[in-house]
Design a protein around this motif. Structure first.
Motif: not given
Length: 123
Positions: A1-4, A23-24, A76-78, A113-114
């Motif tokens: 997973v990658q976070l942006q 998250a991708s 997605t988390v907001h 971590w993003g």
């Protein structure tokens, strides 16, 4: 997973801002997600987190001003931030882990971590 992370910017004190963390990669729904922040010259501190089960945690300074929410369909988390103060100025990072026994509030529990997004609150 990658976070942006995204959504940062400049806002006046008392205003609101919503940060997003996309998250991708692999299955997002089982990840526990958190937000941390780091102001210049200060250590990184816990802001908010949510377990994949939905349990939420908040830093003491939040005091009802911030809300974390997840959208599994969009991976997605907001972080909705209201009543912002100049002291909220920092780089905000989203993070993730799979450890079901984690306290959720310790940055060292997170292994993904993003890149961080700058939030600046003017007085």
């Amino acid at each position: 997973v990658q976070l942006q992370a995204s959504g940062g910017g400049l806002v006046q004190a008392g205003g609101s801002m919503r940060l997003s963390c996309l998250a991708s990669g692999r299955t997002f729904s089982r990840y526990n997600m958190g937000w941390f922040r780091q102001a210049p010259g200060k250590e990184r501190e816990f802001v908010a987190a949510t377990r994949w089960s939905g349990t939420q945690y908040y830093g003491e300074f939040v005091k009802g001003r911030f809300t974390i929410s997840g959208d599994n369909a969009k991976s997605t988390v907001h972080l909705q931030m209201n009543s912002l103060k100049p002291d909220d100025t920092a780089v905000y990072y989203c993070a993730a882990h799979l450890n079901s026994r984690a306290t959720m509030m310790n940055q060292y529990e997170y292994d993904l971590w993003g890149q961080g997004t700058q939030v600046t609150v003017s007085s």
